[in-house]
Design an enzyme around this catalytic site. Structure first.
Site, PDB file in Angstrom:
ATOM      1  CB  CYS A 132      -0.970  -0.021   1.169  1.00 57.20           C
ATOM      2  SG  CYS A 132      -2.044  -1.459   1.078  1.00 57.20           S
TER       3      CYS A 132
ATOM      4  CG  HIS B   4      -1.908   5.036   5.530  1.00 61.23           C
ATOM      5  ND1 HIS B   4      -1.954   4.865   4.169  1.00 61.23           N
ATOM      6  CD2 HIS B   4      -1.951   3.792   6.074  1.00 61.23           C
ATOM      7  CE1 HIS B   4      -2.014   3.569   3.902  1.00 61.23           C
ATOM      8  NE2 HIS B   4      -2.015   2.891   5.028  1.00 61.23           N
TER       9      HIS B   4
ATOM     10  CD  GLU C 178      -1.664   8.247   9.480  1.00 64.94           C
ATOM     11  OE1 GLU C 178      -2.644   7.489   9.382  1.00 64.94           O
ATOM     12  OE2 GLU C 178      -1.268   8.989   8.551  1.00 64.94           O
TER      13      GLU C 178
ATOM     14  CE  LYS D 110      -5.836   4.753   2.712  1.00 61.92           C
ATOM     15  NZ  LYS D 110      -4.828   5.820   2.987  1.00 61.92           N
TER      16      LYS D 110
ATOM     17  CG  HIS E 295      -6.477   1.209   2.000  1.00 59.78           C
ATOM     18  ND1 HIS E 295      -5.599   1.780   1.106  1.00 59.78           N
ATOM     19  CD2 HIS E 295      -5.713   0.620   2.956  1.00 59.78           C
ATOM     20  CE1 HIS E 295      -4.361   1.548   1.503  1.00 59.78           C
ATOM     21  NE2 HIS E 295      -4.399   0.855   2.625  1.00 59.78           N
TER      22      HIS E 295
ATOM     23  CG  PHE F 165       0.360  -5.660   4.035  1.00 61.40           C
ATOM     24  CD1 PHE F 165      -0.426  -5.041   4.991  1.00 61.40           C
ATOM     25  CD2 PHE F 165      -0.116  -6.822   3.441  1.00 61.40           C
ATOM     26  CE1 PHE F 165      -1.653  -5.568   5.339  1.00 61.40           C
ATOM     27  CE2 PHE F 165      -1.348  -7.358   3.785  1.00 61.40           C
ATOM     28  CZ  PHE F 165      -2.114  -6.725   4.736  1.00 61.40           C
TER      29      PHE F 165
END
Lengths: 411, 398
Positions: A171, A304, A315, A333, A338, A397
């Site tokens: 990602c 994110h 985060e 998002k 996502h 990831f």
């Protein structure tokens, strides 16, 4: 080798986007203004049963938007097609308006992040083979499976001669792809970059995030107390990057400046982020350092913000450590889900638009922030505000983190 | 201008585990290509590949961790461990902010296939999460970071045949920029039934009478594919053990389609020139070329024409290495390792499978290993889709 020269400024002269809230910048920004999310029932895989049933889909037939003949379009995967549509919009903008000379396409590189490539078409092939055996399945549809497909497709359609690079860093792919492209402009390995990301929904990712229990059965609620995970989306976006002086010489309209980026790795776990947010903090600090600004200069962070328990709290800690706790933060998002390998590019375009419009997109559906999410997440509605420096975060990831710093173009 | 030292190399290659074994394989001129026994090739035209044998992952990875890693991750983690062992003798431990940039052409296709098999058999909700975690192409790079605590940049590049060279270009660029002192770069690849059968059906693989790879040879009939991993330790503060990465060039042939080579050799010539200029050299400084040549009709012709266009009648000797370990092997990184060994050992390797070029080809393809004074070696990578990455490997730091 020549090193990327930190004093070389990078201009953004074009942007293109397609995702569940719009097929171009104008439609996307209209949705942002109206706080209108693009999340609905999953329709892409009729007959398949998943534990959750919602997604942020782009319309099923995107072929009419492609600037290529039907015969050529047939060879492209859905991820390739989304990429070509977004790149077309970005290239058009870079050559429009005040520009007195066209982009030198023979020295343009394509740098694309993608995590699935042509996996959607690959799955059709697997299914047919599992049922019918090897010889009856058409191989032509899987030729575009590698994640290098979208870069090759964009380069071929627009006859770009500067080179192709693809980033498959899960990602974080598109964030890395954009940073990489900026470096190659700064080191003069290329003169123009078409940099972005693309990912289409596919069964493997839809099923995979479900078996990881990382999908919210309701539309995702980043930073919310009741959040249960992500909403899967799809889309593509590209930026056109040039060296500042070249863009000025060409008479191009500069949308924003890409001041720098930082990249790091948690070195913690294959799928989960480090809970203390240390890797994300390092990436943001790297972007600040490269951009030559202090934490106090950051006016807004496009997070994110996936909506998973782990990401949003880690985060938040990282933002507090790197930027402070007063800076407004939001997760786009909440509009378009996502988009995996494309997210870094889609959210980079949102960040550029936010700077241009001086309007920070909100975090939708944030009824009650979680106890460990204590920042100003701009709930519900967009906020007009003065913004000069904006950070765009992208994590993935494998613990890979990228943070990009954009600055408002001087007017 | 920076030259980036290569201070350690780890190899999990067809026919060779470890850089010393790989050195011997090259010195012996021995091809690791053999019959495919991993899956059934009946009904296909091709039956040969360069496969990893005698690799014991437990020699490198703890059993508990092994269960979490697919084949690609195992190859890559083992190669990284070997590379770090190789440089440990020579240097200090690598810092925490060490970066990782790996290349892979196809990535974890086999893991995706395995996942979809479970998906079909058990249902979309019950496929194993472990397989999904390993289905991302950057899983190998992530495992390397976790294993060694590398917290610098961590990216995985996929650009078909050029993947590993593109990854090395990024790693070198980050070190030149000062983002980190050191980095681990390289590539990883796995040969599986699906990739093999699809490449066979589109006619890309060597078939018929000449099943071996025959780069640049007039009788070549297609590529032979390979697998494995290679890891290179790059360091800006230590002298090289093998050589230096001194320049990179990138370009694209706009006559290429999305999945095949084009026919305009000027782009490849431009990429070679760009790499040479990036190293602040001229074509006359290049003492040898480690070619991309993968035994396909189209790509090999494109490459020798590009070499002739750039160097004229003064082209340096050319070595084709893919007949040792196949195309895609270690994501393309083994070719770079071979060039570094050539520079370190001042030796040009043989090009197995090459006997005679087609009419009009003037370049010298090295047929037998020989000592040579090698200051700078050009490494080419021309990929389907038109992407080209070239690198210059140098013996000295400046």
């Amino acid at each position: 080798m020549r090193k990327p020269d930190p004093s070389t400024r990078i201009a953004v002269t074009g942007a293109g986007i397609i995702c569940s809230i719009g097929r171009n910048k104008a439609e996307v920004w209209q949705s942002i203004r109206e706080s209108r999310a693009g999340i609905g029932e999953l329709t892409r895989f009729p007959g398949e049963t998943f534990p959750t049933t919602i997604a942020a889909e782009v319309e099923p037939e995107v072929e009419p938007m492609l600037p290529v003949a039907a015969r050529e379009a047939k060879r492209l995967s859905r991820t390739d097609r989304l990429a070509v549509i977004a790149a077309a919009e970005a290239l058009r903008q870079a050559n429009d308006g005040t520009a007195t000379a066209p982009l030198p396409l023979e020295r343009a590189i394509v740098s694309t992040g993608s995590s699935t490539g042509g996996l959607l078409e690959g799955e059709d092939y697997y299914f047919r083979r599992l049922v019918r055996g090897r010889r009856r399945a058409p191989a032509s549809r899987v030729l575009q499976q590698p994640t290098s497909g979208p870069s090759d497709a964009v380069a071929q359609v627009f006859r770009l001669g500067g080179g192709v690079i693809s980033n498959a860093t899960a990602c974080a792919s598109a964030g890395a792809a954009i940073g990489m492209a900026a470096d190659y402009l700064r080191s003069r390995h290329a003169d123009v970059a078409v940099a972005g990301g693309s990912d289409a929904l596919c069964r493997l990712t839809y099923s995979g995030f479900n078996v990881l229990q990382a999908v919210d059965p309701e539309p995702c609620s980043p930073f919310g107390a009741e959040r249960k995970g992500i909403t899967l989306g799809e889309g593509a976006a590209y930026l056109i990057l040039e060296r500042w002086d070249d863009a000025i010489a060409r008479g191009a309209t500069i949308l924003a400046e890409l001041c720098g980026y930082g990249a790091s790795c948690d070195a913690h776990h294959p799928t989960a982020p480090a809970e203390d947010g240390r890797g994300a903090e390092t990436a943001m600090r790297g972007a600040l350092c490269e951009g030559g600004v202090g934490a106090e200069a950051i006016d807004y962070v496009n997070a994110h913000g996936t909506g998973t328990m782990l990401n949003d709290s880690a985060e938040t800690k990282a933002i507090m450590a790197a930027v402070g706790s007063a800076t407004p933060v939001s997760s786009s998002k909440s509009y378009f889900g996502h988009t995996l390998g494309a997210s870094g590019a889609i959210e980079a375009v949102i960040s550029v638009l936010a700077l241009q419009e001086q309007l920070a997109p909100p975090t939708l559906r944030l009824q009650k922030p979680a106890d460990d999410c204590t920042l100003d997440y701009i709930p519900h509605t967009p906020r007009p505000m003065r913004m000069t420096n904006v950070l765009s975060n992208t994590f993935g990831f494998g613990g890979s983190n990228v943070s990009i710093l954009f600055r408002r173009a001087e007017t | 201008m920076s030259r980036i030292a290569v201070t350690g190399i780890g190899v999990v290659a067809p026919g060779a585990i470890g850089v010393e074994a790989f050195r011997e394989l090259l010195a012996a001129g021995r091809s690791a290509v053999g019959p495919v026994d991993r899956f059934d090739t009946s009904g296909l035209g091709a039956h040969q590949a360069a496969l990893i044998r005698d690799f014991k992952p437990r020699d490198f990875i703890a059993p508990m961790k092994l269960r979490r890693m697919n084949t690609l991750s195992r190859y890559a983690v083992a190669a990284a461990k070997l590379a770090l062992q190789d440089c440990d003798a020579a240097g200090t431990p690598l810092p925490d902010d060490t970066g990782v940039a790996l290349g892979t052409s196809f990535g974890p296709v086999q893991t995706s296939v395995d996942y979809m098999q479970e998906y079909v058999e058990k249902g979309a909700a019950l496929a194993p999460p472990q397989l999904f975690a390993e289905s991302v192409a950057n899983a190998p790079g992530s495992h390397i970071a976790i294993e060694h605590g590398f917290r610098g940049f961590n990216v995985t590049v996929t650009q078909r045949e050029s993947s590993a060279l593109a990854a090395a270009m990024y790693a070198a660029s980050q070190l030149a920029k000062g983002s980190a002192r050191a980095a681990l770069t390289g590539g990883v690849e796995e040969v599986n039934e699906m990739i093999f059968s699809v490449l066979d059906r589109i006619g890309a693989l060597a078939r018929g009478e000449h099943q071996e790879a025959r780069p640049f040879d007039r009788c070549r009939s297609g590529m032979v594919i390979g697998e494995g991993a290679a890891a290179l330790v790059l360091d800006t503060q230590t002298a090289a053990k093998y050589g230096y990465l001194s320049g990179f060039g990138i370009a694209r042939d706009t006559t290429a389609t999305i999945s095949d080579w084009g026919d305009d050799h000027r782009a490849a010539a431009a990429a070679m020139r760009a790499a040479i200029e990036d190293a602040e050299l001229t074509p006359g400084d290049v003492d040898a070329i480690y070619a991309s040549a993968n035994s396909t009709r189209k790509a090999d012709r494109l490459e020798w024409r590009a070499i002739e266009a750039l160097f004229g009648d003064d082209a340096p000797p050319v070595v084709a290495t893919k007949s040792y370990f196949g195309e895609y092997a270690a994501g393309g990184a083994l070719q770079l390792v071979a060039a570094l060994l050539a520079v370190a050992d001042q030796t040009l390797h043989a090009s197995p499978g090459f006997e005679a070029g087609e009419d009009g080809m003037r370049i010298e393809v090295v047929r037998a290993r020989r000592p040579a004074a090698l200051r700078h070696v050009l490494v080419n990578s021309l990929s389907a889709g038109g992407g080209i990455v070239c690198a210059v490997v140098s013996r000295e730091a400046a």
